[in-house]
Design a protein around this motif. Structure first.
Motif, PDB file in Angstrom:
ATOM      1  N   GLU A 171       0.833  -1.215   0.000  1.00 11.66           N
ATOM      2  CA  GLU A 171       0.000   0.000   0.000  1.00 11.66           C
ATOM      3  C   GLU A 171       0.866   1.263   0.000  1.00 11.66           C
ATOM      4  O   GLU A 171       0.547   2.242  -0.672  1.00 11.66           O
ATOM      5  CB  GLU A 171      -0.936  -0.004   1.214  1.00 11.66           C
ATOM      6  N   THR A 175       0.631   4.177  -2.677  1.00 12.79           N
ATOM      7  CA  THR A 175       0.300   5.531  -2.231  1.00 12.79           C
ATOM      8  C   THR A 175       1.231   6.573  -2.837  1.00 12.79           C
ATOM      9  O   THR A 175       0.858   7.727  -3.006  1.00 12.79           O
ATOM     10  CB  THR A 175       0.384   5.591  -0.685  1.00 12.79           C
ATOM     11  N   ARG A 197      -7.582  -4.662 -10.798  1.00 14.16           N
ATOM     12  CA  ARG A 197      -7.744  -3.211 -10.938  1.00 14.16           C
ATOM     13  C   ARG A 197      -8.577  -2.658  -9.772  1.00 14.16           C
ATOM     14  O   ARG A 197      -8.232  -1.663  -9.150  1.00 14.16           O
ATOM     15  CB  ARG A 197      -8.452  -2.929 -12.267  1.00 14.16           C
ATOM     16  N   ALA A 198      -9.665  -3.369  -9.452  1.00  8.20           N
ATOM     17  CA  ALA A 198     -10.545  -2.905  -8.370  1.00  8.20           C
ATOM     18  C   ALA A 198      -9.816  -2.965  -7.028  1.00  8.20           C
ATOM     19  O   ALA A 198      -9.888  -2.034  -6.219  1.00  8.20           O
ATOM     20  CB  ALA A 198     -11.810  -3.761  -8.332  1.00  8.20           C
ATOM     21  N   GLU A 199      -9.071  -4.054  -6.816  1.00  2.75           N
ATOM     22  CA  GLU A 199      -8.371  -4.175  -5.527  1.00  2.75           C
ATOM     23  C   GLU A 199      -7.304  -3.091  -5.378  1.00  2.75           C
ATOM     24  O   GLU A 199      -7.195  -2.451  -4.336  1.00  2.75           O
ATOM     25  CB  GLU A 199      -7.732  -5.564  -5.377  1.00  2.75           C
ATOM     26  N   THR A 201      -7.152  -0.194  -6.872  1.00  7.10           N
ATOM     27  CA  THR A 201      -7.802   1.117  -6.710  1.00  7.10           C
ATOM     28  C   THR A 201      -8.246   1.320  -5.266  1.00  7.10           C
ATOM     29  O   THR A 201      -8.103   2.410  -4.706  1.00  7.10           O
ATOM     30  CB  THR A 201      -9.046   1.210  -7.643  1.00  7.10           C
ATOM     31  N   GLY A 202      -8.731   0.238  -4.658  1.00  6.92           N
ATOM     32  CA  GLY A 202      -9.212   0.333  -3.284  1.00  6.92           C
ATOM     33  C   GLY A 202      -8.104   0.492  -2.255  1.00  6.92           C
ATOM     34  O   GLY A 202      -8.355   0.793  -1.088  1.00  6.92           O
ATOM     35  N   ARG A 203      -6.855   0.253  -2.677  1.00  7.12           N
ATOM     36  CA  ARG A 203      -5.732   0.304  -1.731  1.00  7.12           C
ATOM     37  C   ARG A 203      -5.065   1.661  -1.643  1.00  7.12           C
ATOM     38  O   ARG A 203      -4.076   1.809  -0.951  1.00  7.12           O
ATOM     39  CB  ARG A 203      -4.656  -0.704  -2.141  1.00  7.12           C
ATOM     40  N   THR A 204      -5.508   2.628  -2.454  1.00  2.47           N
ATOM     41  CA  THR A 204      -4.886   3.939  -2.361  1.00  2.47           C
ATOM     42  C   THR A 204      -5.947   5.031  -2.428  1.00  2.47           C
ATOM     43  O   THR A 204      -6.862   4.955  -3.242  1.00  2.47           O
ATOM     44  CB  THR A 204      -3.796   4.157  -3.446  1.00  2.47           C
ATOM     45  N   SER A 205      -5.806   6.016  -1.551  1.00  2.00           N
ATOM     46  CA  SER A 205      -6.794   7.099  -1.531  1.00  2.00           C
ATOM     47  C   SER A 205      -6.535   8.078  -2.681  1.00  2.00           C
ATOM     48  O   SER A 205      -7.439   8.747  -3.153  1.00  2.00           O
ATOM     49  CB  SER A 205      -6.736   7.832  -0.195  1.00  2.00           C
ATOM     50  N   LYS A 207      -5.632   8.783  -6.641  1.00  3.54           N
ATOM     51  CA  LYS A 207      -6.074   8.040  -7.824  1.00  3.54           C
ATOM     52  C   LYS A 207      -5.130   8.277  -8.998  1.00  3.54           C
ATOM     53  O   LYS A 207      -5.458   8.991  -9.950  1.00  3.54           O
ATOM     54  CB  LYS A 207      -7.526   8.423  -8.209  1.00  3.54           C
TER      55      LYS A 207
END
Ligand SMILES: Nc1nc2c(ncn2[C@@H]2O[C@H](COP(=O)(O)OP(=O)(O)OP(=O)(O)O)[C@@H](O)[C@H]2O)c(=O)[nH]1
Length: 361
Positions: A171, A175, A197-199, A201-205, A207
């Motif tokens: 992460e 980040t 891709r979804a995982e 994307t969900g791991r960083t605030s 983009k």
């Protein structure tokens, strides 16, 4: 006249994600740009530097490849990275672009922060941080937190203040990214890639842009020339460690806890000649699985072969290829760097890898 800053690209990503492969590709397609490479590795065998020197690109000769094998770059910024960078900037012929490959265990944040040092800030800027992701490893759940297990461990141990070291590092590297490369998509189908891709994307605030790649093929126009000046934005990309540190500081409990890599360990193993490489690989796979070896790479001496055999294992996925003839100046021997989590039974790992080698010798 105001001197133009030299752009520097930081290539980061967990062990075996494909950083060296992307760089090798980029060197072949850099369109005449003179590139200087700074390569940092965990484990002191210098495999990545050797692989890149072997690619013989005109725009990046052996002199332009600088290896930092004295630990992870994030922990040796002041002693290793800054002096190396300053020396590079003193050269008569300046590079058009500097590319820095971090070790797979390095936090990019302290490295990017070093670009704000006065002597460096005026002369170089971070063009972008590129975080390479092993999509197959993400799909296999390598970086997934087992939330229930972690919560149970925390309940047992008050001092446990962070997630699994692998997940946290993953992460932190995401980040810090200006560009995320989802590499190794050749190993997944479309649904698998979408899930990764979804995982991710969900791991960083933040983009950052995200692209897919196979075999490290990313056009150099995409990789170089992002123009992010990342060093100006470092406060928005704090690592878990920095955030924890700040929280402790605010509560008055900060006792100067420093980031280190205690959770990971590596060693270099020398073995005799390996007569049957494919047999060795078959024997190695269960050893990797048994001890959860994260990364194993190096060179194998196959008797009767003039070329040395490169071995690259990321988890139980193992690639081998002959890269170049052994030279008369070097000793023919099998040398492997092995990286795993600190809690492993060191003696037993060594014994099992040695046994896998000796049974084929
Ligand atoms: N199937 C597949 N294999 C890949 C791809 N990219 C890299 N690899 C393989 O993955 C292994 C590791 O690649 P490297 O480029 O050495 O990875 P790295 O991130 O530099 O590794 P470390 O420096 O040890 O962290 C090698 O065997 C590569 O051939 C890809 O897109 N697909």
């Amino acid at each position: 006249m105001l001197q133009q800053k030299i752009p520097a690209t930081v290539i980061t990503g967990f062990l075996g994600a494909g950083k060296t492969t992307i760089i090798r590709n980029m060197l072949m397609n850099a369109g005449g740009k003179k590139i200087a490479l700074i390569i940092n590795e965990f484990g002191d065998l210098g495999v990545d530097g050797d692989v890149l020197k072997g690619c013989g690109a005109d725009n990046c000769t052996e002199d332009d490849i600088i290896e930092l094998t004295n630990g992870c770059i994030c922990c040796t910024v002041a002693d290793d990275f800054v002096p190396t960078m300053l020396k590079l900037l003193e050269r008569d012929v300046k590079p058009d672009h500097i590319v820095i490959e971090t070790s797979g265990l390095a936090l990019p944040q302290p490295l990017v922060a070093a670009f704000n040092w006065p002597d460096i800030r005026t002369r170089v800027t971070v063009d972008g941080v590129v975080t390479v992701v092993d999509s197959a490893a993400v799909a296999a759940g390598r970086f997934a937190d087992d939330h229930d297990a972690v919560a149970a461990e925390r309940a047992e141990d008050d001092n446990l203040d962070h997630e699994s070291p692998i997940e946290e590092l993953f992460e932190d590297q995401l980040t810090c990214a200006d560009l995320i490369v989802l590499n190794k998509t050749d190993l997944l189908d479309a649904a698998g890639i979408a899930a990764v891709r979804a995982e991710v994307t969900g791991r960083t605030s933040r983009k950052p842009s995200m692209i897919e790649a196979k075999n490290g093929e990313v056009p150099s126009l995409v990789l170089l020339g992002i123009g992010a000046s990342t060093e100006d934005d470092i406060d928005n990309r704090k690592s878990h460690h920095e955030l924890e540190h700040e929280a402790l500081h605010a509560s008055g409990e900060d006792h100067g806890h420093h980031h280190d890599h205690d959770e990971f360990e590596s060693f270099v193993l020398k073995l005799g000649a390996i007569k049957d490489a494919s047999d060795f690989i078959d024997r190695l796979k269960p050893v990797i699985e048994k001890h959860d070896i994260l990364r194993l790479k190096g060179f194998i001496d196959v008797p009767g072969k003039p070329m040395r055999l490169v071995i690259q294992a990321v988890g139980t996925r193992i690639d081998t290829y002959f890269d170049r003839p052994w030279t008369s100046a070097e000793k023919r021997e099998t040398r492997l760097v092995v990286i795993g989590l600190h809690e492993w039974d060191f003696a037993s790992v060594v014994e099992d890898v040695q046994a896998a080698g000796s049974e084929t010798a």
